[in-house]
Design a protein around this motif. Structure first.
Motif, PDB file in Angstrom:
ATOM      1  N   ARG A  94       0.826  -1.215   0.000  1.00  0.00           N
ATOM      2  CA  ARG A  94       0.000   0.000   0.000  1.00  0.00           C
ATOM      3  C   ARG A  94       0.857   1.261   0.000  1.00  0.00           C
ATOM      4  O   ARG A  94       0.495   2.267  -0.617  1.00  0.00           O
ATOM      5  CB  ARG A  94      -0.947  -0.012   1.201  1.00  0.00           C
ATOM      6  CG  ARG A  94      -2.121  -0.961   1.029  1.00  0.00           C
ATOM      7  CD  ARG A  94      -3.229  -0.669   2.013  1.00  0.00           C
ATOM      8  NE  ARG A  94      -2.861  -1.064   3.367  1.00  0.00           N
ATOM      9  CZ  ARG A  94      -3.632  -0.840   4.442  1.00  0.00           C
ATOM     10  NH1 ARG A  94      -4.768  -0.200   4.321  1.00  0.00           N
ATOM     11  NH2 ARG A  94      -3.237  -1.241   5.636  1.00  0.00           N
ATOM     12  N   LEU A  97       2.077   1.824  -3.566  1.00  0.00           N
ATOM     13  CA  LEU A  97       0.994   2.355  -4.398  1.00  0.00           C
ATOM     14  C   LEU A  97       0.757   3.832  -4.106  1.00  0.00           C
ATOM     15  O   LEU A  97       0.651   4.656  -5.025  1.00  0.00           O
ATOM     16  CB  LEU A  97      -0.289   1.563  -4.152  1.00  0.00           C
ATOM     17  CG  LEU A  97      -1.532   2.056  -4.910  1.00  0.00           C
ATOM     18  CD1 LEU A  97      -1.332   1.946  -6.410  1.00  0.00           C
ATOM     19  CD2 LEU A  97      -2.777   1.303  -4.462  1.00  0.00           C
ATOM     20  N   ALA A 196       0.914   2.518 -11.208  1.00  0.00           N
ATOM     21  CA  ALA A 196      -0.045   2.324 -10.122  1.00  0.00           C
ATOM     22  C   ALA A 196      -1.047   1.225 -10.460  1.00  0.00           C
ATOM     23  O   ALA A 196      -1.374   0.373  -9.621  1.00  0.00           O
ATOM     24  CB  ALA A 196      -0.768   3.634  -9.820  1.00  0.00           C
ATOM     25  N   TRP A 199       0.527  -2.084 -10.209  1.00  0.00           N
ATOM     26  CA  TRP A 199       0.849  -2.470  -8.836  1.00  0.00           C
ATOM     27  C   TRP A 199      -0.387  -2.895  -8.036  1.00  0.00           C
ATOM     28  O   TRP A 199      -0.252  -3.538  -6.990  1.00  0.00           O
ATOM     29  CB  TRP A 199       1.560  -1.315  -8.119  1.00  0.00           C
ATOM     30  CG  TRP A 199       2.162  -1.730  -6.820  1.00  0.00           C
ATOM     31  CD1 TRP A 199       1.729  -1.417  -5.564  1.00  0.00           C
ATOM     32  CD2 TRP A 199       3.306  -2.574  -6.640  1.00  0.00           C
ATOM     33  NE1 TRP A 199       2.535  -2.006  -4.619  1.00  0.00           N
ATOM     34  CE2 TRP A 199       3.514  -2.713  -5.254  1.00  0.00           C
ATOM     35  CE3 TRP A 199       4.177  -3.206  -7.519  1.00  0.00           C
ATOM     36  CZ2 TRP A 199       4.549  -3.472  -4.732  1.00  0.00           C
ATOM     37  CZ3 TRP A 199       5.209  -3.971  -7.000  1.00  0.00           C
ATOM     38  CH2 TRP A 199       5.386  -4.090  -5.616  1.00  0.00           C
ATOM     39  N   LEU A 200      -1.568  -2.578  -8.501  1.00  0.00           N
ATOM     40  CA  LEU A 200      -2.802  -2.911  -7.768  1.00  0.00           C
ATOM     41  C   LEU A 200      -2.910  -4.390  -7.388  1.00  0.00           C
ATOM     42  O   LEU A 200      -3.344  -4.703  -6.273  1.00  0.00           O
ATOM     43  CB  LEU A 200      -4.025  -2.484  -8.582  1.00  0.00           C
ATOM     44  CG  LEU A 200      -4.492  -1.038  -8.404  1.00  0.00           C
ATOM     45  CD1 LEU A 200      -5.644  -0.741  -9.348  1.00  0.00           C
ATOM     46  CD2 LEU A 200      -4.902  -0.776  -6.957  1.00  0.00           C
TER      47      LEU A 200
END
Length: 439
Positions: A94, A97, A196, A199-200
């Protein structure tokens, strides 16, 4: 039959398992790491060819223009110590991100029609990159424990590829988009958005692993999750429980080895940023055509990619990296000496040597973080310290070199001082390369 009946509840959770399997696929993780790494230098390198236009747009002085590149480096040092706390509280996935999204926002803030927004964007970019700089070695240590040094080489190389592409594409993008330097620099926010999105899956995977730890009482996290959702979730729970069990390194700021790694990274980075800022000018001041000086500088940056990839691979095959660290410092010294003795006739040879030394020093410094620690939490903590010290030291390089040049009227004193600093790098690397683990 009794055993079969006892395991029947697994069928109720069989549908989510392929999702977890897909999210845990190494290709997804590697893609995410590489796209994040592409962003970690691109937005810094992209601004260098645009500094002159930015200066004319806002009527900035030479000193104020220099801050456009110095401020992000300075705030990389300021933001680095905060990252281990963030990763412990929110989880590495997290935090990565969030940092990538903040980086994209900083890129957009930097191109708004305001001097305040310009420098505020530089601050935001510096802090976001600091978080990524510290988070990534710990993540690599955790996900690739047996190949940490090799993976460090892969992502450090990708960082330099991103910087090279950004520096080379900034002017063509400006011409193609027709929106001036603002459109060119703003485009790099799209790369952050792509990273981003890529990377989720890691954030979702991390959430599922943490949920798997929430097991019935009386069972270990891994065992309970294994009973509740099968072997894949059991492995996830084991990974998540392992993360929770990691402890930070006690007294890291009092560790001689931690300081040796920090100084190796810091002074190596100072040499890099000093030459990034002044190498073309040094060559031009000695009579080289400015166009050729730019080509020599670009070639040196290209060679850095090879050093950043190969040196961590070598480091991972060694129990001690003392000789490798001293070799990088020696190559730095040799390249600087050539700039001092034969700045024009020896420029291309110097650029080659410095490219290997600078890329190799970057890769080796990052490899030290994963090789000298026993856990992802320890790697993040050492990364926070070494990069805080490193970037605060590095930020002084371009400014100090410029001031010394202005004071002496030439580049001899600056290059001699850089030679002295290269010997300090060698001494620090000799200590950092010992076969010891912090913590």
């Amino acid at each position: 039959m009794a055993v079969t009946r006892a395991q029947q509840p697994v069928a109720t959770t069989s549908l989510p398992l392929p999702v977890r399997t897909r999210l845990a696929h190494p290709a997804l993780l590697l893609t995410g790491i590489l796209l994040v790494a592409l962003n970690m230098r691109a937005c810094l390198a992209a601004v260098s060819p645009m500094v002159g236009e930015i200066q004319r747009t806002f009527g900035l002085s030479a000193t104020a223009s220099g801050l456009i590149t110095t401020v992000p480096v300075l705030f990389q040092g300021v933001g680095a110590p905060l990252t281990p706390r963030l990763t412990r509280r929110f989880g590495t996935e997290r935090v990565v991100l969030g940092a990538v999204l903040v980086l994209g926002a900083g890129v957009l803030l930097r191109v708004l029609p305001s001097v305040a927004a310009l420098y505020a964007g530089c601050v935001v970019i510096g802090v976001a990159i600091a978080v990524l700089n510290v988070s990534m070695p710990g993540l690599v240590k955790r996900e690739f424990p047996d190949r940490a040094a090799a993976m460090t080489g892969v992502y450090s190389t990708t960082m330099l590829v991103g910087a090279t592409l950004a520096a080379g594409l900034s002017v063509p993008l400006e011409h193609a988009l027709g929106g001036g330097w603002q459109a060119s620099l703003g485009t790099w926010s799209l790369l952050a958005l792509i990273a981003a999105v890529a990377w989720l899956p890691q954030v979702l995977r991390s959430r599922q692993e943490r949920a798997a730890v929430a097991a019935p009482t009386g069972l270990s996290a891994g065992a309970a999750a294994g009973q509740a959702a099968g072997p894949v979730a059991g492995q996830a729970a084991g990974r998540a429980a392992g993360r929770a069990a990691e402890k930070p390194i006690e007294g890291i700021w009092r560790s001689p080895m931690a300081w040796q790694i920090s100084l190796f990274m810091g002074i190596s980075s100072l040499l890099v940023y000093t030459l990034v800022a002044w190498m073309p000018t040094i060559l031009a001041d000695h009579g080289m055509d400015r166009g050729e000086a730019g080509l020599v500088f670009a070639f040196s940056n290209l060679v850095q990619v090879a050093g950043a990839f190969l040196v961590p691979l070598l480091a991972g095959r060694m129990t001690r990296q003392r000789g490798l660290a001293v070799a990088m410092a020696g190559l730095n010294g040799l390249g600087i000496a050539l700039l001092l003795i034969a700045p024009v006739s020896g420029a291309w040879v110097s650029a080659t040597i410095l490219g290997v030394a600078q890329g190799g020093s970057l890769g080796l410094g990052l490899a030290f973080i994963v090789l000298r620690t026993g856990s992802a939490a320890g790697a993040a903590q050492l990364g926070g310290m070494s990069q805080a010290v490193g970037y605060l030291v590095a930020a002084a390089g371009p400014v100090g070199a410029g001031a010394l040049h202005q004071l002496t009227g030439g580049w001899t004193a600056t290059l001699v001082l850089m030679l002295v600093l290269a010997t300090v790098v060698g001494a620090a690397g000799w200590g950092a390369g010992r076969n010891r683990t912090l913590g």
